[in-house]
Scaffold this motif. Structure first.
Motif, short mmCIF file in Angstrom:
data_model
loop_
_atom_site.label_atom_id
_atom_site.label_comp_id
_atom_site.label_asym_id
_atom_site.label_seq_id
_atom_site.Cartn_x
_atom_site.Cartn_y
_atom_site.Cartn_z
N ALA A 86 5.20 10.27 -7.78
CA ALA A 86 5.32 10.55 -6.34
C ALA A 86 5.22 9.26 -5.53
O ALA A 86 5.97 9.06 -4.57
CB ALA A 86 4.23 11.53 -5.91
N LEU A 87 4.30 8.38 -5.92
CA LEU A 87 4.15 7.11 -5.22
C LEU A 87 5.39 6.24 -5.39
O LEU A 87 5.87 5.62 -4.44
CB LEU A 87 2.92 6.38 -5.73
N GLU A 146 8.41 7.18 -5.94
CA GLU A 146 9.49 7.76 -5.14
C GLU A 146 9.28 7.47 -3.66
O GLU A 146 10.22 7.12 -2.94
CB GLU A 146 9.54 9.28 -5.38
N GLN A 147 8.05 7.58 -3.21
CA GLN A 147 7.73 7.36 -1.80
C GLN A 147 8.03 5.93 -1.37
O GLN A 147 8.50 5.68 -0.25
CB GLN A 147 6.24 7.67 -1.57
N GLU A 148 7.80 4.96 -2.26
CA GLU A 148 7.98 3.56 -1.90
C GLU A 148 9.17 2.92 -2.63
O GLU A 148 9.22 1.70 -2.81
CB GLU A 148 6.70 2.78 -2.20
N LYS A 149 10.15 3.72 -3.02
CA LYS A 149 11.26 3.20 -3.81
C LYS A 149 12.07 2.13 -3.07
O LYS A 149 12.64 1.24 -3.70
CB LYS A 149 12.18 4.33 -4.26
N HIS A 197 -1.94 -1.22 -4.00
CA HIS A 197 -2.47 0.01 -4.62
C HIS A 197 -3.51 -0.35 -5.68
O HIS A 197 -3.32 -0.10 -6.88
CB HIS A 197 -1.33 0.81 -5.23
#
Length: 457
Positions: free
Chosen positions: A79-80, A82-85, A171
């Motif tokens: 998910a991370l 994808e969120q910051e792709k 992160h």
């Protein structure tokens, strides 16, 4: 992976990770045929797969559910990613998978731990990126491998510094720069080079191809547990097939009991196998072996005997146009049956051998000529080993001289290495690096000498 000799028996410490992996495969419903087994003995690399019974063409050797594949869409941090792709875009397209591996490889709770634990040190893959610069130059000079490795290492460092490090620093709960270092990142790049798979793009219907569309980007690489246990030979006996629900390794020709099961990594020359996977096929078994002649070598031959300023200017103008049409850094690839870039070589020879009047007319037309439906086939035949002796003499002389010039870039001649290739006792006591480098050099030189033979006056 593949090497020349069968491996000897191993100790229990090497068997335990494999046993854990096999048990994990059972838990995740990765189905293995009862006719095969994964082994650390009798295979050509650390791991391999052997037939326990005779296997017929078309039989499925194992089936891998898509949920077992490891990539940026299946990892715990998907998910991370994808969120910051947008912040992970890079030229290789590998960063999301590499961040996935950085996380999963160092996480004790990783779902893929039994799979990733098979590799305790990725440097044992022994690609030339792990050799010293001196060793690469001494053993592989002229092969193209040192230059490819230098480019890799430069790109890896830039990618880590500019993309990966800023991301993992943002992160700290998931990644730690002190753990997820440039060194580990480089090792994981080697792992992806050697073991990842890239799913082919689905073929489109003819109706969908009627309208011209932008070419689709290739699918990103992914790790495929069990499929990457199979070693490579060009004359393989199994092939990976993709379905919407799973991936299946299918037998493509009969396999007898006790034989090793081999996949194919594609049509790859020995220098490519060494560069990306850390092994070679023993000479002369690699039917896909190649040798390159840099385009600049043809230009050097042409300008070698020029004395007048007028002729030199003409040669420079021809070269400038060819750099636009073909590419200054282009190299012409020759296989065991002839040139694999026949159209490009045909254009280059044609331009370099033009008179001033012919070149002016050619340039006036911006390189365009009338199409000939049969021309492509004629060129292909003309630049095969069978057709090369029939080329016009100036073209043959250019190819011959360029091949000779290319051979100068190697540290040693063909004869001394032929003695080593044919001496099985001497080969057996060589280190694996010496053996593999010899296979690359000798294979390339053999192609170039053959080329000189068929183009001699």
């Amino acid at each position: 992976m593949a090497t020349e000799a069968k491996r000897a028996k191993v100790n229990d410490s090497e068997l335990k990770p494999l046993q854990n992996f096999i048990q994990w495969c059972d838990r995740v419903s990765l189905l293995l045929s009862n006719k095969v087994h994964v082994s650390t003995e009798g295979t050509v690399a650390k791991y391999g797969m052997l037939a326990k019974e005779d296997i017929e063409e078309g039989e499925v050797l194992f089936t891998i559910p898509r949920s077992v594949l490891l990539h940026q869409g299946t990892t715990k941090v998907s998910a991370l990613l994808e969120q910051e792709k947008a912040s992970l875009v890079n030229s290789s397209g590998w960063v999301p998978l590499l961040l996935t591996l950085l996380y999963e490889y160092t996480s004790p709770q990783s779902h893929w731990s039994p799979y990733l634990s098979l590799w305790t040190d990725f440097r044992t893959l022994d690609q030339p990126m792990f050799w010293s610069e001196e060793e690469r130059d001494r053993l592989l000079r002229g092969t193209g491998v040192p230059e490819a490795v230098d480019t890799d290492l430069t790109n890896i460092q830039r990618e880590y510094t500019d993309v990966v490090l800023p991301f993992i620093t943002r992160h700290p709960d998931l990644w730690n720069p002190n753990t997820h270092t440039l060194e580990l990142y480089t090792q994981l790049v080697a792992f992806v080079m050697a073991y990842s798979f890239q799913e082919p793009q689905a073929e489109e219907d003819d109706d969908e191809e009627e309208e011209e569309e932008e070419e689709k980007a290739p699918n990103p690489p992914m790790m495929v547990p069990m499929a990457d246990m199979l070693n490579h030979v060009s004359n393989h006996n199994a092939n990976l097939e993709y379905t919407p629900e799973s991936l299946k390794m299918v037998c493509v020709r009969p396999i007898r009991k006790g034989e090793e099961i081999f996949n194919t990594y594609g049509q790859m020359a020995n220098w490519q196998l060494l560069h990306m996977y850390g092994f070679t096929e023993p000479y002369p078994s690699n039917i896909n072996d190649t040798a390159d002649i840099p385009m600049i070598n043809l230009y050097r031959v042409v300008t070698e005997g020029i004395e007048s300023d007028r002729d030199r200017r003409l040669a420079e103008e021809k070269w400038a146009m060819l750099c636009q049409m073909v590419g200054e850094k282009e190299a012409f690839i020759f296989g065991k049956q002839g040139c694999l870039m026949d159209s490009e070589l045909h254009t280059t020879l044609k331009v370099l051998c033009m008179t001033q009047e012919e070149f002016q007319e050619f340039r006036k037309n911006e390189g365009w000529e009338d199409d000939d439906d049969d021309e492509e086939e004629k060129i292909s035949i003309a630049f095969s080993n069978k057709g090369l002796p029939g080329l016009q003499a100036p073209w043959r002389r250019l190819i011959h001289a360029a091949a000779r010039l290319t051979l100068v870039s190697y540290a040693e001649g063909l004869d001394s290495e032929q003695v080593l290739i044919e001496d099985k006792v001497a080969l057996a006591v060589m280190s694996s690096r010496l053996q593999r480098a010899l296979q690359v050099r000798y294979g390339q030189k053999s192609i170039l000498y053959k080329l000189m033979e068929v183009t001699k006056s």
